[in-house]
Enzyme design. Structure first.
Site, PDB file in Angstrom:
ATOM      1  N   LYS A  75     -10.077  -1.223   0.698  1.00 34.25           N
ATOM      2  CA  LYS A  75     -10.741  -0.395  -0.313  1.00 34.25           C
ATOM      3  C   LYS A  75     -11.915  -1.138  -0.935  1.00 34.25           C
ATOM      4  O   LYS A  75     -13.009  -0.580  -1.118  1.00 34.25           O
ATOM      5  CB  LYS A  75      -9.738   0.025  -1.387  1.00 34.25           C
ATOM      6  CG  LYS A  75      -8.677   0.988  -0.901  1.00 34.25           C
ATOM      7  CD  LYS A  75      -7.662   1.302  -1.963  1.00 34.25           C
ATOM      8  CE  LYS A  75      -6.691   2.384  -1.491  1.00 34.25           C
ATOM      9  NZ  LYS A  75      -6.025   2.064  -0.214  1.00 34.25           N
TER      10      LYS A  75
ATOM     11  N   LYS B 161      -8.996   4.667   6.834  1.00 32.49           N
ATOM     12  CA  LYS B 161      -9.620   5.822   6.218  1.00 32.49           C
ATOM     13  C   LYS B 161     -10.667   5.441   5.181  1.00 32.49           C
ATOM     14  O   LYS B 161     -11.652   6.165   4.978  1.00 32.49           O
ATOM     15  CB  LYS B 161      -8.565   6.732   5.592  1.00 32.49           C
ATOM     16  CG  LYS B 161      -7.896   6.148   4.364  1.00 32.49           C
ATOM     17  CD  LYS B 161      -7.785   7.180   3.253  1.00 32.49           C
ATOM     18  CE  LYS B 161      -7.231   6.633   1.975  1.00 32.49           C
ATOM     19  NZ  LYS B 161      -6.922   5.239   1.827  1.00 32.49           N
TER      20      LYS B 161
ATOM     21  N   LYS C 129      -3.048  -2.175  11.133  1.00 28.47           N
ATOM     22  CA  LYS C 129      -2.987  -0.959  10.321  1.00 28.47           C
ATOM     23  C   LYS C 129      -1.557  -0.470  10.169  1.00 28.47           C
ATOM     24  O   LYS C 129      -0.866  -0.174  11.146  1.00 28.47           O
ATOM     25  CB  LYS C 129      -3.838   0.137  10.968  1.00 28.47           C
ATOM     26  CG  LYS C 129      -3.829   1.458  10.226  1.00 28.47           C
ATOM     27  CD  LYS C 129      -4.506   1.337   8.884  1.00 28.47           C
ATOM     28  CE  LYS C 129      -4.597   2.692   8.186  1.00 28.47           C
ATOM     29  NZ  LYS C 129      -5.151   2.580   6.830  1.00 28.47           N
TER      30      LYS C 129
ATOM     31  N   GLY D  48      -2.478   7.283   0.530  1.00 30.25           N
ATOM     32  CA  GLY D  48      -1.220   7.873   0.969  1.00 30.25           C
ATOM     33  C   GLY D  48      -0.352   8.372  -0.172  1.00 30.25           C
ATOM     34  O   GLY D  48       0.470   9.275   0.008  1.00 30.25           O
ATOM     35  N   ASN D  49      -0.557   7.809  -1.379  1.00 36.09           N
ATOM     36  CA  ASN D  49       0.237   8.242  -2.530  1.00 36.09           C
ATOM     37  C   ASN D  49      -0.062   9.680  -2.927  1.00 36.09           C
ATOM     38  O   ASN D  49       0.698  10.292  -3.679  1.00 36.09           O
ATOM     39  CB  ASN D  49      -0.026   7.329  -3.722  1.00 36.09           C
ATOM     40  CG  ASN D  49      -1.471   7.388  -4.177  1.00 36.09           C
ATOM     41  OD1 ASN D  49      -2.371   6.941  -3.467  1.00 36.09           O
ATOM     42  ND2 ASN D  49      -1.718   7.939  -5.341  1.00 36.09           N
TER      43      ASN D  49
END
Length: 304
Positions: free
Chosen positions: A264, A206, A122, A9-10
């Site tokens: 991640k 994602k 989430k 998102g960054n």
């Protein structure tokens, strides 16, 4: 090489940024500046997050008095794929005049029986202080949870089972097209007994979808780009130290935050275990150094 990149998102909004279009496009340009040199040498597939954007659209939809009910999350996910995909495709086209670039709305198959539907985890949308988050939760029927030192809405995040458009993506990559796809983890859909597909109220992680996509494409590298330079042991503590080269087995003995680094690590390890190839986690600005093994956290079955 064939490389799948998942932009955190960054890449679009820093924590606390106003969700203005021009600011997001500025961050997109910075992301593409880091990715373009990779695309000039390798086949590149780009996925991206959509948490802040889908949360913003959900609020706007809930506040729209012309609607009899807010738009469902699958529809909002598709909207963010179109918006963010457009920005990414255009920026990549501007940077890669001699390469074809395509954006693809992507659906991700999930199970209607996934237990995640009963346990939202989430994060989506903006961050709030505790009191404001509590008021919004009561007013809108949200589930909220701590994200660092702030509060955010959480929604169901079922595990991705299959990307509906995986074969089409593979055909585009075989033609050396730079592909932007599976944004926000893909639009979550289920199949009924007749094989028809229907969207569901959820947001797929994602990174998990990126790993599934990388496996389906037989990628050489899965690169998960975020706002920290490497996975850390004791993150946030004085004893924190980066992990540079490691294996899935070594990481399995460590614990990472479920709402941020945990997915991640799980995605990268899953890809490495399934393919024997390389997973990596690191900062967007270090993209080329990560691919060279000189930055980030590099995960292989052999470790060092």
């Amino acid at each position: 090489m064939r490389i799948v990149v998942a932009l955190g998102g960054n890449a679009l909004l820093l924590r606390g940024d106003p969700p203005d279009a021009d600011l997001q496009q500025h961050h997109i340009d910075a992301a593409v500046e880091a990715l373009a040199p990779v695309a000039r040498v390798h086949d590149l597939v780009v996925t991206h997050g959509n948490g802040p954007q889908v949360g913003l659209l959900a609020i706007e939809s809930a506040d729209d008095t012309t609607l009899t009910r807010p738009y469902p999350l699958d529809v909002l996910g598709a909207q963010t794929q179109g918006m963010i995909g457009y920005w990414l495709v255009q920026a990549l086209q501007n940077a890669l005049a001699d390469r074809d670039v395509a954006g693809l709305i992507t659906q991700t198959l999930v199970s209607v029986d996934d237990p995640a539907f009963a346990t939202p985890t989430k994060f989506v949308g903006a961050v709030y202080g505790h009191d404001q988050a509590q008021r919004l939760a009561i007013a809108r029927g949200w589930t909220i949870a701590l994200d660092g030192d702030k509060w955010r809405r959480v929604v169901p995040s079922p595990a991705p089972q299959r990307l509906i458009e995986a074969d089409l993506i593979a055909r585009l990559v075989a033609l050396h097209v730079v592909v932007v796809c599976a944004g926000g983890g893909g639009v979550p859909v289920v199949e009924d007994t007749g094989g028809a597909r229907h969207g569901v109220e959820a947001v797929v992680d994602k990174d998990a979808t990126a790993a599934l996509l990388a496996i389906a494409l037989n990628a050489d590298v899965l690169l998960l780009l975020t706002d920290v330079p490497a996975v850390e042991i004791d993150h946030g503590l004085p004893s924190a130290r980066p992990i540079r080269h490691t294996t899935p087995a070594e990481l399995a003995g460590l614990r990472f935050p479920a709402g941020s680094m945990g997915p991640k690590v799980d995605a990268a390890c899953g890809f490495v275990e399934a393919t024997g190839k390389t997973g990596a986690i690191g900062a967007l600005g270090d993209t080329q150094a990560i691919l060279a093994g000189a930055a980030g956290t590099i995960i292989t079955n052999g470790g060092c």
